[in-house]
Design a protein around this motif. Structure first.
Motif, short mmCIF file in Angstrom:
data_model
loop_
_atom_site.label_atom_id
_atom_site.label_comp_id
_atom_site.label_asym_id
_atom_site.label_seq_id
_atom_site.Cartn_x
_atom_site.Cartn_y
_atom_site.Cartn_z
N VAL A 52 1.08 -1.12 -0.12
CA VAL A 52 0.03 -0.44 -0.19
C VAL A 52 0.77 1.23 0.06
CG1 VAL A 52 -1.84 1.12 1.29
CG2 VAL A 52 -1.82 -1.15 1.58
N PHE A 73 -0.15 -4.23 -4.41
CA PHE A 73 -1.31 -3.36 -4.42
C PHE A 73 -1.79 -3.23 -5.61
CE2 PHE A 73 -4.05 0.73 -3.22
CZ PHE A 73 -5.12 -0.55 -2.70
N VAL A 124 -9.20 -4.84 1.77
CA VAL A 124 -7.80 -4.49 0.84
C VAL A 124 -7.30 -6.20 0.07
CG1 VAL A 124 -6.57 -5.50 3.12
CG2 VAL A 124 -5.57 -3.65 1.15
N ASN A 182 -9.06 5.70 2.62
CA ASN A 182 -9.80 4.45 3.50
C ASN A 182 -9.86 3.24 2.44
OD1 ASN A 182 -11.27 6.80 4.98
ND2 ASN A 182 -9.47 5.77 5.69
N ILE A 183 -9.57 2.27 2.97
CA ILE A 183 -9.15 0.84 1.69
C ILE A 183 -10.29 -0.40 2.54
CG2 ILE A 183 -7.92 -1.02 -0.05
CD1 ILE A 183 -5.81 1.72 0.18
N TYR A 217 -6.24 0.92 5.89
CA TYR A 217 -6.82 -0.54 5.56
C TYR A 217 -7.83 -1.11 5.67
CZ TYR A 217 -2.14 -2.05 6.11
OH TYR A 217 -0.43 -2.45 6.33
N ALA A 226 -12.84 -0.54 6.35
CA ALA A 226 -11.73 0.33 5.46
C ALA A 226 -10.54 1.17 6.30
CB ALA A 226 -12.01 1.02 4.49
N SER A 247 -4.75 -0.13 -7.36
CA SER A 247 -6.47 0.74 -6.99
C SER A 247 -7.75 0.72 -7.98
CB SER A 247 -4.99 1.84 -7.13
OG SER A 247 -5.69 3.29 -6.54
#
Length: 192
Positions: free
Chosen positions: A22, A160, A150, A146-147, A116, A121, A162
């Motif tokens: 990330v 990662f 994940v 805020n993921i 994450y 998130a 996106s």
């Protein structure tokens, strides 16, 4: 004129972590943004023991080399992005420990947060981290990344990947982080 130094801090230290993946992604976005000199610090590599300084950090009377090294990195930074997982509705102990090592080095700097986790998130970690940062005179920008879920964003090599929405939130956070970093420059200069 030199760009302000943005230090991206990888908060997770456990084996098998995805924080570095990330952090690599947000570092790439920050470099594309162009407003900062981007540097990354991995707390697993920094390897700070549980706080072990005999003096309160506000005194800046550090005796351990690991503290002096961490102080130099944080002190040379103009802004931060903290990359944090969510553990039990909060941010993790390694990140809290690293923050607690220092005091003046944090003052009058802006911070973004990339969290994450699962369905939440990492938003609960973000809220707790903001409380700690404001106590140290850090301005956490309202925009955050805020993921959720994940693990669904990792490829077979744990890189990662996106989405358009996550990328847009990164740009919004970086834009606001740049504005606050510029606005706080006078206060940072007085703190040196």
């Amino acid at each position: 004129m030199a760009k302000p130094v943005l230090r991206i801090v990888i908060g997770s230290t456990r084996p098998g972590r995805i924080g570095p993946s990330v952090a690599t992604w947000i570092a790439e976005r920050a470099r594309e943004h162009g407003g900062f000199d981007v540097q990354v610090t991995d707390l697993a590599e920094l390897n700070l023991p549980l706080y072990d300084e005999p003096n309160h950090p506000r005194l800046r009377q550090y005796v351990n080399q690991h503290t002096k090294d961490w102080s130099a990195l944080a002190g040379a930074s103009d802004a931060f992005i903290f990359v944090t997982p969510e553990y039990n509705h909060g941010f993790n102990a390694a990140l809290k420990n690293a923050i607690d090592y220092l005091y003046h080095e944090w003052h009058h700097k802006a911070a973004g947060i990339v969290s994450y986790g699962g369905v939440s998130a990492g938003t609960r970690a973000t809220q707790m981290l903001k409380q700690v940062l404001t106590a140290l005179k850090v301005m956490p920008v309202p925009e955050a990344v805020n993921i959720p879920f994940v693990f669904q964003h990792l490829d077979e090599d744990k890189r990662f990947k996106s989405t358009e929405l996550i990328d847009a939130s990164a740009v919004a956070m970086l834009d606001e982080l740049q504005r606050w970093t510029e606005s706080l420059a006078t206060l940072r200069a007085k703190n040196k």
